[in-house]
Enzyme design. Structure first.
Site, PDB file in Angstrom:
ATOM      1  N   TRP A   1       8.019 -12.931   5.850  1.00 34.43           N
ATOM      2  CA  TRP A   1       9.272 -12.742   5.795  1.00 34.43           C
ATOM      3  C   TRP A   1       9.876 -11.907   6.940  1.00 34.43           C
ATOM      4  O   TRP A   1      11.177 -11.948   7.062  1.00 34.43           O
ATOM      5  CB  TRP A   1       9.631 -12.575   4.390  1.00 34.43           C
TER       6      TRP A   1
ATOM      7  N   ASP B   1       2.563  -5.282  -4.731  1.00 31.14           N
ATOM      8  CA  ASP B   1       3.421  -5.611  -3.760  1.00 31.14           C
ATOM      9  C   ASP B   1       3.457  -5.177  -2.521  1.00 31.14           C
ATOM     10  O   ASP B   1       4.597  -4.980  -2.004  1.00 31.14           O
ATOM     11  CB  ASP B   1       4.816  -5.563  -4.579  1.00 31.14           C
TER      12      ASP B   1
ATOM     13  N   ASP C   1       3.241  -5.608   0.728  1.00 31.38           N
ATOM     14  CA  ASP C   1       3.265  -6.304   1.640  1.00 31.38           C
ATOM     15  C   ASP C   1       2.701  -5.955   3.047  1.00 31.38           C
ATOM     16  O   ASP C   1       2.990  -4.755   3.282  1.00 31.38           O
ATOM     17  CB  ASP C   1       4.813  -6.737   2.130  1.00 31.38           C
TER      18      ASP C   1
END
Lengths: 264, 578
Positions: free
Chosen positions: B251, B313, B315
């Site tokens: 993303w 999480d 990333d």
């Protein structure tokens, strides 16, 4: 190629062409009541709340980035149907849609309602009238706390605290006020470079300045270039009433606080 | 009358002549922006031609009109009001005195970069419901020739003519409603004749990929699946069928090394974010990794995984910073990476080999690394059903998507880091087609499975009014403000040593930009926009913007003068000297 105006049409066409495009869930009708209101439903909603809601609303619904759910006042409607629709479809620009089922949303409605009414249904053992006299007199509680429009603002408003907080919480708040100090009521001590110390609750802060409501209820602002130190080591301004009031007096004050339900 | 007309004509001609000179010599070249110009974007400091300014993602500008000596005189030149409830996360582009930026949700504005006045607007209408996790945001544009490229929340990539704002083509990337939802929020990256496009959705059981589209036609050129498909290498790192919805999105934006013709791009967490019960104890490749790809074919050259089998999480969608330097007596092509897991890594960017890693925030999860860079995980650092508040860095990481910067003058890398304490909660897994019974069965208290949606994806509140959290101290999901903070740190990338630190009140969401004026620009969550001395970290200038900074600064020339722009809340604030 699309012109600026045609671009919208192009988008709409492309949208329609996308397989399985979803639209917001239809709102349930006004007057719909919650079919999931049992204690078991509320118990099952607890982990759902922790997962989907607590990050913004706090682990106990006390608020944060999202609204304080313990006050039992809902900006987007307080009926079962209103709460369901808010939870199910979110609030544009403010609250995201979460991935839960309809039944789970109803259970969250029951859970949220309980958050906002922890004191309802509880019966205090003390004498509320005696408690009120202590609150207004010996306890000097109104110096910092308001009921209705009367009283100070250094401590939380207590107009409807009897609905929001259970008896255990009220007792703990009197005996051990530091056990749970909402951040916006945490005490800070600002020590200036000229040696003066100002105590109050923090209203705002950035890297340049800090704003306080001091213990005399005055609004104060200080530039950090004039501050030697900001201390947080005594987070509650409120005295511990366990050593000020007798057990009977404490029970009476708790009974009085429990009677404060706000507008019904 | 005639004389008057003549004088007018002469004056106009002089003005035009001056403008031409100014345009040619001071504002940099105009359109078209060729591949050659993109390769040498550092030679056009008056322009800002791509998300990170240059392919090596230094986010460094050679401009030095604004410098340590005069930055104290910096002041607001103009504001662009977003008139939108959503915050800006965009990095504008600037070409020849024209600024191009995205406004939430997916509008493109062209502005006069000297005044902020609007030249044209392109409006894109998303469906009423999209599936972006963290606000209706967009982080910016890419540019090639006369064309701007933008990703949309409903999973399209769009080409728009930079002179007129007219849409040239639009290509659907993927069904945005599938698997609980996909979105595209990052800025694309142009490499040669292709537009590289990432996607978001790692909070849902999506299946990640990175795409390349033909810049002229919008036709898909290649797709790299970030989760190996059956028959591909590393397919077996996921238990059972968990690979089918294992997340691993792309993303943010990547970097490009033209010398080795390699595209570098970071990947997100595996799904479910905080729970490995279904995906097993394998590495869950290529989650939390950097991918090195051939930009012509999309073929994988190598990968490096920062956090195998992640449950936090964390990333690895940070932007790769490509530097060359001497390491152990040899000149090397390197990649510097301040990771969300709290460690600064140095890799050999020709082969992905681990050089070293050092923590840059408080961390609890890692005892050290083996020779290949695999972490030795400390037990007790997984999320728990009741919430584990002992893990650091926090849910939003030691850093996140905000841009870092590298100055070739100081030879330091600047990272706006998050040093915070938060709670990690493990909860029920919810699958797309779960019925109520199944969801309930999995969702009981302490059931030990994780949700489709998750905690920790909506950002932190900072210290703005109404955003401070309440709660029982030490027991709730939030902590006293003094337990967490932000800091701009200057890291020597060849040693991992932190040379200086500038601490701020709250963990940030904005990035930093450094300049040849020896300045580091950035902004805090409370909206304090600052300039630091790049050599010492001393704050030399500030401006109280009083709203969230969720973006990274740029600097450019307009009419020969240097400006610095940074989004604060829903305003683009632009500063300059007299």
């Amino acid at each position: 190629m699309c012109t600026l105006i045609r671009a919208v049409s192009c988008s709409a066409l492309a949208l329609a062409a996308l397989a399985g495009a979803q639209v917001p869930r239809p709102a349930v009708a006004a007057g719909t009541t919650n079919p999931f209101n049992s204690p078991a439903d509320i118990e099952q909603a607890a982990p759902l709340f922790s997962t989907n809601c607590a990050y913004c609303h706090g682990s106990r619904g006390e608020g944060g980035r999202g609204a304080d759910l313990t006050v039992g006042i809902y900006n987007h409607g307080g009926t079962d149907a209103d709460l369901f629709n808010t939870i199910r479809n979110g609030i544009p620009g403010a609250m995201p849609v979460v991935a839960i089922t309809d039944d789970q949303a109803w259970k969250l409605v029951a859970f949220v309602r309980k958050l906002g009414s922890a004191g309802m249904g509880e019966k205090a053992t003390g004498d509320a009238a005696e408690g009120r006299a202590i609150f207004e007199g010996k306890g000097k509680c109104r110096t910092c706390h308001s009921i209705g429009l009367e009283g100070g603002t250094v401590g939380p408003d207590l107009t409807d605290v009897g609905r929001r907080r259970d008896l255990k919480y009220l007792t703990e708040s009197l005996v051990s006020p530091e056990a749970d100090v909402p951040l916006r009521y945490r005490a800070v001590q600002v020590v200036l470079k000229n040696g003066r110390t100002i105590t109050g609750i923090r209203l705002n802060e950035d890297d340049l300045s800090i704003q306080l409501r001091d213990t005399s209820d005055s609004l104060r602002s200080f530039k950090k270039e004039n501050i030697r130190e900001i201390r947080h080591d005594k987070p509650a301004l409120m005295p511990a009433y366990g050593s000020i009031l007798s057990k009977k007096e404490l029970a009476d004050v708790v009974a009085y606080l429990n009677s404060l339900r706000g507008e019904q | 009358m005639r004389n008057g007309r003549c004088r007018t004509f002469v004056c106009a001609a002089l003005v035009v002549a001056v403008m031409v000179v100014a345009t040619a010599t001071l504002q940099g070249q105009a359109m078209p922006v060729t591949n050659e110009r993109l390769l040498h974007a550092d030679k056009e400091p008056g322009n800002w031609l791509m998300y990170s300014n240059t392919y090596n993602s230094w986010r460094f500008s050679r401009l030095d009109q604004i410098n340590t000596q005069n930055v104290k005189n910096l002041h607001v030149k103009w504001l662009f009001q977003g008139r939108h409830n959503e915050k800006f996360e965009t990095t504008p582009l600037v070409v020849n005195g024209i600024m191009y930026l995205t406004r939430p949700e997916n509008d493109i504005y062209a502005l006069d970069a000297e005044t902020g006045r609007v030249l044209w607007v392109y409006s894109y209408r998303n469906p009423e419901r999209t599936y972006n996790c963290c606000g209706n945001v967009n982080r910016g544009l890419a540019l090639l020739g006369n064309t701007l490229y933008m990703n949309t929340l409903d999973m399209h990539v769009i080409a728009v003519d930079a002179k007129s704002g007219r849409e040239l083509w639009k290509t659907g990337i993927y069904d945005y409603t599938a698997n609980d939802g996909y979105a595209a929020t990052g800025a694309p990256l142009v490499v040669k004749d292709k537009v590289i496009v990432g996607m978001a959705g790692g909070e849902h059981p999506i299946s990640g990929f990175l795409d390349a589209y033909d810049a002229k036609t919008g036709k898909l050129a290649w797709r790299f699946h970030t989760i190996p498909q059956p028959g591909e290498a590393n397919f077996g790192t996921w238990a059972g069928d968990s690979w089918k919805g294992g997340g691993v999105s792309t993303w943010n934006t990547g970097s490009y090394d033209p010398e080795t013709n390699t595209l570098y791009w970071g990947t997100s967490n595996p799904w479910p974010d905080y729970n490995r019960d279904e995906r097993g104890t394998g590495d869950n490749l290529y989650s939390c990794s950097v991918l090195a790809l051939d930009p012509d074919t999309g073929k994988l050259k190598w990968y490096f995984q920062f956090t195998p089998n992640d449950t936090h999480d964390w990333d690895s969608t940070q932007i790769p910073v490509l530097i060359d330097g001497e390491l152990r007596g040899q000149q090397r092509k390197l990649m510097a990476w301040a990771n969300r897991n709290g460690f600064f890594y140095l890799l050999d960017r020709t082969n992905g080999q681990f050089q070293f890693a050092k923590p840059f925030v408080r961390q609890t999860w890692n005892k050290g690394f083996d020779d290949k860079g695999r972490p030795e995980v400390v037990p007790g650092n997984d999320p728990t059903p009741e919430g584990n508040d002992k893990i650091q860095p926090g849910v939003d990481g030691g850093t996140n998507w905000m841009a870092h910067s590298y100055s070739p003058i100081t030879k330091l890398m600047y990272v706006f880091a998050r040093d915070e304490r938060r709670v990690f909660t493990k909860n029920a897994i919810r699958h797309v087609n779960d019925d109520e019974t199944a969801a309930d069965a999995a969702g009981g208290r302490g059931a030990g499975r994780a949700p489709a949606a998750n905690n920790g994806i909506f950002g932190t509140g900072g210290n703005l009014p109404g955003m401070g959290a309440a709660g029982r101290r030490g027991r709730g999901p939030r902590f006293a403000p003094e337990e967490s903070w932000g800091k701009v740190i200057a890291i020597d990338p060849l040693t991992g040593t932190v040379k200086w630190e500038h601490r701020v009140l709250t963990p940030p969401w904005g990035g930093v930009t450094s300049t040849a004026g020896n300045l580091v620009f950035g902004g805090t969550l409370e909206g304090v926009i600052f300039a630091l001395d790049a050599r010492t970290g001393q704050r030399l200038w500030y401006f109280a913007g009083n709203d969230r900074v969720y973006a990274s600064p740029i600097t450019y020339l307009a009419n020969g003068k240097q400006y610095m722009s940074l989004a604060v809340g829903d305003v683009i604030a632009t500063f300059g000297l007299d």
